[in-house]
Design a protein around this motif. Structure first.
Motif, PDB file in Angstrom:
ATOM      1  N   PRO A 196      15.143  -5.395   3.607  1.00  0.00           N
ATOM      2  CA  PRO A 196      14.223  -4.387   4.169  1.00  0.00           C
ATOM      3  C   PRO A 196      14.408  -2.993   3.577  1.00  0.00           C
ATOM      4  N   ASP A 197      15.602  -2.672   3.074  1.00  0.00           N
ATOM      5  CA  ASP A 197      15.811  -1.340   2.482  1.00  0.00           C
ATOM      6  C   ASP A 197      15.250  -1.248   1.068  1.00  0.00           C
ATOM      7  N   ASP A 198      14.957  -2.388   0.472  1.00  0.00           N
ATOM      8  CA  ASP A 198      14.427  -2.434  -0.906  1.00  0.00           C
ATOM      9  C   ASP A 198      13.031  -3.063  -0.920  1.00  0.00           C
ATOM     10  N   ALA A 199      12.271  -2.793   0.108  1.00  0.00           N
ATOM     11  CA  ALA A 199      10.978  -3.478   0.242  1.00  0.00           C
ATOM     12  C   ALA A 199      10.028  -3.110  -0.904  1.00  0.00           C
ATOM     13  N   ILE A 200       9.226  -4.078  -1.282  1.00  0.00           N
ATOM     14  CA  ILE A 200       8.183  -3.886  -2.307  1.00  0.00           C
ATOM     15  C   ILE A 200       6.856  -4.178  -1.603  1.00  0.00           C
ATOM     16  N   LEU A 201       6.050  -3.145  -1.420  1.00  0.00           N
ATOM     17  CA  LEU A 201       4.807  -3.313  -0.652  1.00  0.00           C
ATOM     18  C   LEU A 201       3.603  -3.033  -1.537  1.00  0.00           C
ATOM     19  N   TYR A 202       2.636  -3.927  -1.463  1.00  0.00           N
ATOM     20  CA  TYR A 202       1.399  -3.701  -2.214  1.00  0.00           C
ATOM     21  C   TYR A 202       0.238  -4.368  -1.495  1.00  0.00           C
ATOM     22  N   SER A 203      -0.962  -3.966  -1.854  1.00  0.00           N
ATOM     23  CA  SER A 203      -2.173  -4.579  -1.300  1.00  0.00           C
ATOM     24  C   SER A 203      -3.243  -4.585  -2.396  1.00  0.00           C
ATOM     25  N   GLY A 204      -4.404  -5.128  -2.054  1.00  0.00           N
ATOM     26  CA  GLY A 204      -5.543  -5.070  -2.965  1.00  0.00           C
ATOM     27  C   GLY A 204      -5.684  -6.240  -3.918  1.00  0.00           C
ATOM     28  N   VAL A 205      -4.633  -7.048  -4.052  1.00  0.00           N
ATOM     29  CA  VAL A 205      -4.692  -8.174  -4.993  1.00  0.00           C
ATOM     30  C   VAL A 205      -5.336  -9.371  -4.295  1.00  0.00           C
ATOM     31  N   PRO A 206      -6.373  -9.962  -4.867  1.00  0.00           N
ATOM     32  CA  PRO A 206      -6.991 -11.120  -4.204  1.00  0.00           C
ATOM     33  C   PRO A 206      -6.029 -12.299  -4.150  1.00  0.00           C
ATOM     34  N   GLY A 207      -6.018 -12.982  -3.015  1.00  0.00           N
ATOM     35  CA  GLY A 207      -5.153 -14.150  -2.858  1.00  0.00           C
ATOM     36  C   GLY A 207      -5.959 -15.440  -2.955  1.00  0.00           C
ATOM     37  N   TYR A 208      -5.344 -16.507  -2.471  1.00  0.00           N
ATOM     38  CA  TYR A 208      -5.948 -17.835  -2.571  1.00  0.00           C
ATOM     39  C   TYR A 208      -7.269 -17.909  -1.812  1.00  0.00           C
ATOM     40  N   ALA A 209      -7.296 -17.296  -0.627  1.00  0.00           N
ATOM     41  CA  ALA A 209      -8.522 -17.350   0.192  1.00  0.00           C
ATOM     42  C   ALA A 209      -9.652 -16.583  -0.499  1.00  0.00           C
TER      43      ALA A 209
ATOM     44  N   MET B 174      -3.912 -14.597 -16.844  1.00  0.00           N
ATOM     45  CA  MET B 174      -5.061 -14.048 -16.114  1.00  0.00           C
ATOM     46  C   MET B 174      -4.630 -13.570 -14.720  1.00  0.00           C
ATOM     47  N   SER B 175      -3.632 -14.222 -14.116  1.00  0.00           N
ATOM     48  CA  SER B 175      -3.098 -13.733 -12.837  1.00  0.00           C
ATOM     49  C   SER B 175      -2.421 -12.388 -13.039  1.00  0.00           C
ATOM     50  N   ALA B 176      -1.643 -12.263 -14.111  1.00  0.00           N
ATOM     51  CA  ALA B 176      -0.959 -10.991 -14.392  1.00  0.00           C
ATOM     52  C   ALA B 176      -1.981  -9.881 -14.632  1.00  0.00           C
ATOM     53  N   ILE B 177      -3.036 -10.185 -15.375  1.00  0.00           N
ATOM     54  CA  ILE B 177      -4.078  -9.181 -15.643  1.00  0.00           C
ATOM     55  C   ILE B 177      -4.783  -8.787 -14.345  1.00  0.00           C
ATOM     56  N   THR B 178      -5.097  -9.778 -13.497  1.00  0.00           N
ATOM     57  CA  THR B 178      -5.739  -9.485 -12.207  1.00  0.00           C
ATOM     58  C   THR B 178      -4.837  -8.604 -11.351  1.00  0.00           C
ATOM     59  N   PHE B 179      -3.543  -8.906 -11.380  1.00  0.00           N
ATOM     60  CA  PHE B 179      -2.587  -8.112 -10.607  1.00  0.00           C
ATOM     61  C   PHE B 179      -2.598  -6.659 -11.094  1.00  0.00           C
TER      62      PHE B 179
ATOM     63  N   LEU C 161      -1.189 -15.805  -7.367  1.00  0.00           N
ATOM     64  CA  LEU C 161      -1.168 -14.483  -6.742  1.00  0.00           C
ATOM     65  C   LEU C 161      -0.753 -14.570  -5.274  1.00  0.00           C
ATOM     66  N   GLN C 162      -1.159 -15.641  -4.590  1.00  0.00           N
ATOM     67  CA  GLN C 162      -0.705 -15.835  -3.204  1.00  0.00           C
ATOM     68  C   GLN C 162       0.797 -16.120  -3.191  1.00  0.00           C
ATOM     69  N   GLY C 163       1.258 -16.884  -4.175  1.00  0.00           N
ATOM     70  CA  GLY C 163       2.695 -17.168  -4.275  1.00  0.00           C
ATOM     71  C   GLY C 163       3.503 -15.895  -4.471  1.00  0.00           C
ATOM     72  N   VAL C 164       3.053 -15.033  -5.385  1.00  0.00           N
ATOM     73  CA  VAL C 164       3.763 -13.767  -5.606  1.00  0.00           C
ATOM     74  C   VAL C 164       3.832 -12.984  -4.293  1.00  0.00           C
ATOM     75  N   TYR C 165       2.711 -12.965  -3.574  1.00  0.00           N
ATOM     76  CA  TYR C 165       2.662 -12.198  -2.312  1.00  0.00           C
ATOM     77  C   TYR C 165       3.641 -12.778  -1.285  1.00  0.00           C
ATOM     78  N   GLU C 166       3.624 -14.080  -1.100  1.00  0.00           N
ATOM     79  CA  GLU C 166       4.472 -14.686  -0.058  1.00  0.00           C
ATOM     80  C   GLU C 166       5.952 -14.586  -0.414  1.00  0.00           C
ATOM     81  N   TYR C 167       6.281 -14.765  -1.694  1.00  0.00           N
ATOM     82  CA  TYR C 167       7.700 -14.689  -2.073  1.00  0.00           C
ATOM     83  C   TYR C 167       8.209 -13.248  -1.998  1.00  0.00           C
ATOM     84  N   ILE C 168       7.348 -12.278  -2.333  1.00  0.00           N
ATOM     85  CA  ILE C 168       7.765 -10.877  -2.187  1.00  0.00           C
ATOM     86  C   ILE C 168       7.908 -10.534  -0.708  1.00  0.00           C
TER      87      ILE C 168
END
Lengths: 48, 382
Positions: free
Chosen positions: B348-361, B91-96, B333-340
């Motif tokens: 920094p040259d291979d950064a992976i940036l995303y937004s919009g995914v709900p986190g723990y809060a 369900m986390s993968a689907i939400t992502f 989902l918060q874990g994925v965000y913090e580890y990324i």
């Protein structure tokens, strides 16, 4: 290959149970045969 | 044999056939696994067999959602549904998939890593087969599957499962557990080929960081935890500190070097990815639980776990409010965000940036408690 052999064995058991179903005289034994057929047929058709 | 016997035999057979048809329809329906809707950054949906054709045409082949940003960047992989009886993983993968807006890099998401395991239940567990969540488009039904590959797809189990290439020996049924099958092999059984396909994707796409999302029973010691390959420990440590500062109780441990077949061990050893696995508390999974129910799966509620908490038998706090799906998906989902984020700091040259995914809060802390247990998660799903 082993799955094909397994399914052939299952089909053979289905045939024997089916034979028993129609040759048994006691209703309770006929009901047992009918119940035994359910998982055997589902397995022979690889449904479950 | 009398005519009366023939009639009773025919009647018994008719009842038997009716039961066969009814149960067959149920079992065959389980093979239709509901797929995620396309989110804003999904550019294509490929199949795992696109990276390893040994899976083509099998029930082990599974969709891979490709979320590509407009800017160049690194690549990440999110694995949900490694174990199909751990719903916060998929369900986390689907939400992502349905919410992420990727700005830089490419994120591959496999919602059902062991697709075959989604198509059946564990006999004897009495698990639910489906659960329904009200989403933005109305009620959507999701599968609750099994820990292991469907025996219809892979049979028979050996008495002893010997892992390739370590020769580690485990109980025979573990031969259908994909998280004991990595790094897999091209000519192995279906589960090993699925694992090989995941490893091939990582190698072909130069995936820098890989997440494997799991759940565990409350009486299992590795829970509310992250397990990382030694090469990923720096990133995992930094991310874990951020999670702790954000109020998420997360423990971190390094992948044991002598426990083989798991993502956090073998994907780190046999590919160049940073392999990280996370566990949340699943009330529907353990041996101390009560009867299975949707409330147990989505609400994370179980009165027997409340009793066992008082007895000191559990490794997570457990009270009447349970561990709802929003809390568990929020942790993942918060874990994925913090580890990324930690990965980006190191690369920094291979950064992976995303937004919009709900986190723990968003998913848990700020939610109306009355909406926990499915409805609040559903408000983010299409």
């Amino acid at each position: 290959m082993i799955t094909i052999i397994y399914r052939l064995i299952v089909v053979m058991v289905i045939a024997l149970v089916g034979w028993n179903l129609f040759t048994e005289k006691k209703l309770t034994n006929q009901m047992n045969c009918a119940m035994v057929l359910i998982p055997l047929v589902l397995r022979a058709l690889m449904i479950k | 044999m009398t005519k009366k016997n023939y009639i009773s035999a025919a009647l018994c057979l008719a009842v038997s056939i009716a039961i066969m048809i009814s149960t067959s329809m149920n079992f065959l329906a389980a093979r239709e696994v509901p797929m995620p809707e396309w989110g804003p950054s999904v550019t294509e949906v490929k199949m795992l067999s696109d990276w390893f054709d040994g899976l083509a045409g099998t029930n082990g082949d599974t969709p891979v959602y490709v979320l590509k940003g407009e800017k160049e960047g690194g690549a990440a992989l999110v694995l949900g549904g490694t174990h199909a009886n751990e719903p916060s993983g998929y369900m986390s993968a689907i939400t992502f998939i349905e919410t992420a807006v990727v700005e830089a890099g490419t994120i591959y998401v496999i919602p059902y890593t062991n697709h075959s395991a989604m198509t059946h239940n564990d006999p004897g567990e009495g698990n639910i087969q489906y659960f329904t969540i009200n989403t933005q488009s109305g009620p959507r039904t999701f599968r609750f599957g099994s820990r292991a590959t469907n025996p219809i797809d892979q049979w028979p189990d050996p008495d002893v499962y010997v892992h390739y290439p370590s020769n580690q020996q485990l109980s025979g049924s573990e031969t259908r557990n994909i998280n004991r099958g990595y790094p897999g092999r091209a000519d192995g059984n279906l589960t090993e080929r699925m694992a090989y396909g995941v490893a091939e994707l990582i190698r072909a796409e130069n995936v820098g960081i890989t997440f494997d999302l799991h759940e565990a029973s409350p009486e299992y010691p590795v829970i509310n935890a992250t397990v990382a390959h030694q090469d990923a420990m720096n990133i995992a440590s930094e991310g874990c500190i951020e999670l702790l500062l954000g109020g998420i109780d997360m423990s971190l441990e390094q992948s044991p070097t002598n426990f083989h077949g798991l993502t956090h061990r073998e994907l780190g050893d046999y590919t160049d990815t940073m392999a990280i696995l996370m566990e949340t508390a699943n009330a529907s999974q353990g041996r101390l639980r009560g009867a299975s129910s949707v409330e147990q799966v989505l609400g994370g509620l179980d009165r027997f776990y409340v009793i066992n908490e008082d007895l000191g038998m559990l490794y997570v706090p457990f009270d009447e409010s349970g561990h709802p799906i929003e809390e568990r998906c929020g942790r993942h989902l918060q874990g994925v965000y913090e580890y990324i984020s930690a990965y980006n700091n190191a690369n920094p040259d291979d950064a992976i940036l995303y937004s919009g995914v709900p986190g723990y809060a968003e998913l848990f802390l700020m939610a109306d408690p009355a909406t926990l247990g499915g409805p609040h998660l559903g408000s983010y799903l299409k």
